[in-house]
Design a protein around this motif. Structure first.
Motif, PDB file in Angstrom:
ATOM      1  N   GLU A 140     -13.364  25.393 -20.302  1.00 44.45           N
ATOM      2  CA  GLU A 140     -14.242  25.331 -21.497  1.00 44.45           C
ATOM      3  C   GLU A 140     -13.591  25.340 -22.819  1.00 44.45           C
ATOM      4  OE1 GLU A 140     -17.223  28.389 -21.255  1.00 44.45           O
ATOM      5  OE2 GLU A 140     -17.722  28.060 -19.208  1.00 44.45           O
ATOM      6  N   VAL A 141     -12.268  25.457 -22.820  1.00 40.82           N
ATOM      7  CA  VAL A 141     -11.722  25.783 -23.948  1.00 40.82           C
ATOM      8  C   VAL A 141     -10.554  24.749 -24.168  1.00 40.82           C
ATOM      9  CG1 VAL A 141     -10.606  27.266 -25.794  1.00 40.82           C
ATOM     10  CG2 VAL A 141     -12.084  28.080 -24.304  1.00 40.82           C
ATOM     11  N   LYS A 142     -10.881  23.541 -24.881  1.00 38.58           N
ATOM     12  CA  LYS A 142      -9.770  22.584 -24.695  1.00 38.58           C
ATOM     13  C   LYS A 142     -10.040  21.760 -26.048  1.00 38.58           C
ATOM     14  CE  LYS A 142     -12.377  19.719 -21.410  1.00 38.58           C
ATOM     15  NZ  LYS A 142     -12.131  18.967 -20.293  1.00 38.58           N
ATOM     16  N   GLY A 143      -9.109  21.136 -26.844  1.00 40.83           N
ATOM     17  CA  GLY A 143      -9.117  20.102 -27.774  1.00 40.83           C
ATOM     18  C   GLY A 143      -9.333  20.852 -29.185  1.00 40.83           C
ATOM     19  N   LEU A 144     -10.250  20.497 -30.080  1.00 43.59           N
ATOM     20  CA  LEU A 144     -10.318  21.075 -31.313  1.00 43.59           C
ATOM     21  C   LEU A 144     -11.517  22.040 -31.058  1.00 43.59           C
ATOM     22  CD1 LEU A 144      -9.563  21.392 -34.416  1.00 43.59           C
ATOM     23  CD2 LEU A 144     -11.206  19.685 -34.731  1.00 43.59           C
ATOM     24  N   ALA A 145     -11.452  23.270 -31.544  1.00 43.51           N
ATOM     25  CA  ALA A 145     -12.359  24.423 -31.403  1.00 43.51           C
ATOM     26  C   ALA A 145     -12.540  25.176 -32.579  1.00 43.51           C
ATOM     27  CB  ALA A 145     -12.058  25.322 -30.086  1.00 43.51           C
ATOM     28  N   ARG A 146     -13.875  25.476 -33.233  1.00 38.26           N
ATOM     29  CA  ARG A 146     -13.963  26.509 -34.064  1.00 38.26           C
ATOM     30  C   ARG A 146     -13.931  27.704 -33.703  1.00 38.26           C
ATOM     31  NH1 ARG A 146     -19.341  26.690 -38.258  1.00 38.26           N
ATOM     32  NH2 ARG A 146     -18.144  27.876 -39.973  1.00 38.26           N
ATOM     33  N   VAL A 147     -13.348  28.702 -34.641  1.00 33.51           N
ATOM     34  CA  VAL A 147     -13.044  29.967 -34.266  1.00 33.51           C
ATOM     35  C   VAL A 147     -14.294  30.881 -34.507  1.00 33.51           C
ATOM     36  CG1 VAL A 147     -11.737  32.085 -34.425  1.00 33.51           C
ATOM     37  CG2 VAL A 147     -10.772  29.711 -34.299  1.00 33.51           C
ATOM     38  N   SER A 148     -14.790  31.811 -33.534  1.00 36.85           N
ATOM     39  CA  SER A 148     -15.750  32.658 -33.868  1.00 36.85           C
ATOM     40  C   SER A 148     -15.528  34.283 -34.105  1.00 36.85           C
ATOM     41  CB  SER A 148     -16.798  32.606 -32.799  1.00 36.85           C
ATOM     42  OG  SER A 148     -16.364  33.095 -31.462  1.00 36.85           O
ATOM     43  N   HIS A 149     -14.431  34.622 -33.323  1.00 32.45           N
ATOM     44  CA  HIS A 149     -13.832  36.051 -33.373  1.00 32.45           C
ATOM     45  C   HIS A 149     -12.541  35.964 -33.424  1.00 32.45           C
ATOM     46  CE1 HIS A 149     -18.135  36.277 -31.673  1.00 32.45           C
ATOM     47  NE2 HIS A 149     -17.906  37.557 -32.101  1.00 32.45           N
ATOM     48  N   VAL A 184      -9.982  34.159 -30.891  1.00 29.75           N
ATOM     49  CA  VAL A 184      -8.439  33.966 -30.761  1.00 29.75           C
ATOM     50  C   VAL A 184      -7.920  35.366 -31.015  1.00 29.75           C
ATOM     51  CG1 VAL A 184      -8.676  31.634 -31.822  1.00 29.75           C
ATOM     52  CG2 VAL A 184      -8.275  33.698 -33.489  1.00 29.75           C
ATOM     53  N   GLY A 185      -6.530  35.443 -30.313  1.00 27.19           N
ATOM     54  CA  GLY A 185      -5.760  36.814 -30.850  1.00 27.19           C
ATOM     55  C   GLY A 185      -4.701  36.358 -31.336  1.00 27.19           C
ATOM     56  N   SER A 186      -4.383  37.081 -32.431  1.00 28.74           N
ATOM     57  CA  SER A 186      -3.240  36.749 -33.293  1.00 28.74           C
ATOM     58  C   SER A 186      -2.032  37.957 -32.972  1.00 28.74           C
ATOM     59  CB  SER A 186      -3.486  36.830 -34.750  1.00 28.74           C
ATOM     60  OG  SER A 186      -4.485  36.179 -35.248  1.00 28.74           O
ATOM     61  N   GLY A 187      -0.903  37.648 -32.793  1.00 26.00           N
ATOM     62  CA  GLY A 187       0.268  38.402 -32.683  1.00 26.00           C
ATOM     63  C   GLY A 187       1.673  37.702 -32.964  1.00 26.00           C
ATOM     64  N   ASP A 188       2.665  38.323 -33.087  1.00 28.83           N
ATOM     65  CA  ASP A 188       3.866  37.905 -33.420  1.00 28.83           C
ATOM     66  C   ASP A 188       4.698  37.612 -32.030  1.00 28.83           C
ATOM     67  OD1 ASP A 188       3.521  37.666 -36.265  1.00 28.83           O
ATOM     68  OD2 ASP A 188       3.950  39.903 -36.204  1.00 28.83           O
ATOM     69  N   GLN A 189       4.016  36.850 -31.151  1.00 33.17           N
ATOM     70  CA  GLN A 189       4.902  36.163 -30.074  1.00 33.17           C
ATOM     71  C   GLN A 189       4.323  34.875 -29.877  1.00 33.17           C
ATOM     72  OE1 GLN A 189       2.510  38.822 -29.167  1.00 33.17           O
ATOM     73  NE2 GLN A 189       3.885  40.537 -29.667  1.00 33.17           N
ATOM     74  N   PHE A 190       5.078  33.882 -29.323  1.00 39.37           N
ATOM     75  CA  PHE A 190       4.738  32.681 -28.629  1.00 39.37           C
ATOM     76  C   PHE A 190       4.538  33.205 -27.171  1.00 39.37           C
ATOM     77  CE2 PHE A 190       5.101  28.533 -26.838  1.00 39.37           C
ATOM     78  CZ  PHE A 190       4.510  27.737 -27.637  1.00 39.37           C
ATOM     79  N   VAL A 191       3.191  33.050 -26.865  1.00 40.11           N
ATOM     80  CA  VAL A 191       2.669  33.738 -25.543  1.00 40.11           C
ATOM     81  C   VAL A 191       2.954  32.620 -24.434  1.00 40.11           C
ATOM     82  CG1 VAL A 191       0.848  34.276 -24.161  1.00 40.11           C
ATOM     83  CG2 VAL A 191       0.882  35.135 -26.747  1.00 40.11           C
ATOM     84  N   THR A 192       3.540  33.018 -23.314  1.00 39.90           N
ATOM     85  CA  THR A 192       3.870  32.333 -22.270  1.00 39.90           C
ATOM     86  C   THR A 192       3.336  33.128 -20.644  1.00 39.90           C
ATOM     87  OG1 THR A 192       6.197  33.273 -22.062  1.00 39.90           O
ATOM     88  CG2 THR A 192       5.849  31.342 -23.287  1.00 39.90           C
ATOM     89  N   SER A 193       2.627  33.960 -21.287  1.00 36.85           N
ATOM     90  CA  SER A 193       1.828  34.852 -20.038  1.00 36.85           C
ATOM     91  C   SER A 193       0.977  35.439 -20.615  1.00 36.85           C
ATOM     92  CB  SER A 193       2.901  35.674 -19.169  1.00 36.85           C
ATOM     93  OG  SER A 193       3.430  36.798 -20.236  1.00 36.85           O
TER      94      SER A 193
END
Length: 267
Positions: A140-149, A184-193
């Motif tokens: 359900e999450v792909k392409g361009l998305a508006r952020v809600s939280h 979205v969850g912000s953090g100082d890592q490029f997430v791969t897991s």
């Protein structure tokens, strides 16, 4: 004398940890991840949000004179591609994003800030992921998305009894932008897991920019382009898709906004 000072500093640190633990046990009735789990069932008492009601869809009147666009890297949105909108670059990560967002707000004095950038999508298995936050299935999450939280996924003081994603002694722990969209969850890592705090998307700047906007009473909006699936192939996928994301954002968000602010024809 030096050894006495070192011992005193150690004692003070131990006392501080003890004080934090006592204060936390007195003010937090939920387990370390309880605030997240409870919110999924409709209880929001442990997850206070900074409401931005003005950000509800449809998009408020934004135009190049009252709005700035903050992006981490020029590759994600070249300024010339977004003209006549004002684009400023924050650099990568929450610290730089907070500094540059504050500078931009103080210098430009905007009414609105748009944060655009790329993000990775997390595949969420609802049967297994108990600590997800406003998350939905990957397809359900792909392409361009508006952020809600917007959440801060790497604020983790759980050893002292605070909930995951909660900054100690801050009343604001996430931002509800009042719009239909994705988390979205912000953090100082490029997430791969998969991180412990599961959201629809992961990225590195939105929370810091949202926090700066809240501090200066500026309306915050965000769109993210899903560039990868936050897995081992994420670096290669990001490089391949970043250019497409900027074109999509300009065509589907910025150009329509310009049309809504153009003066009506007198003919």
């Amino acid at each position: 004398m030096n050894s006495q000072r070192a011992s005193l500093r150690l004692v003070c640190r131990v006392m501080l940890v003890g004080i934090l633990a006592v204060r936390t046990s007195a003010t937090s009735a939920s387990p370390t991840t309880g605030g997240i789990a409870e919110e999924l069932t409709g209880t929001t008492a442990t997850m206070e949000a900074a409401k931005c009601e003005e950000a509800c869809s449809p998009v408020p009147e934004m135009n190049p004179s009252n709005t700035i666009i903050l992006v981490a890297l020029k590759d994600e949105l070249p300024a010339e591609a977004a003209a006549p909108w004002r684009v400023r670059y924050t650099g990568v990560g929450k610290v730089l994003a907070a500094i540059r967002a504050t500078q931009a707000i103080l210098e430009e004095k905007p009414e609105h800030v748009i944060n655009f950038g790329t993000a990775g999508a997390l595949g969420v298995d609802f049967k297994k992921d108990a600590d997800k936050v406003h998350a939905r299935a990957l397809e359900e999450v792909k392409g361009l998305a508006r952020v809600s939280h917007v959440y801060q996924r790497d604020m983790d003081v759980r050893p002292l009894g605070f909930d995951l994603g909660h900054t100690p002694y801050e009343n604001i722990h996430h931002f509800d932008l009042g719009a239909e969209g994705v988390s979205v969850g912000s953090g100082d890592q490029f997430v791969t897991s998969k991180p412990d705090l599961v959201t629809d998307l992961v990225e590195m700047e939105a929370y810091a920019i949202a926090r700066a906007c809240h501090e200066f009473d500026v309306k915050f909006h965000s769109w993210k382009y899903v560039s990868d699936s936050a897995d081992d192939a994420a670096p290669m996928t990001w490089e391949e898709s970043v250019a497409h994301g900027s074109h999509l954002f300009v065509d589907t968000v910025l150009k329509p906004l310009l049309k809504t602010t153009e003066p009506a024809s007198t003919n």
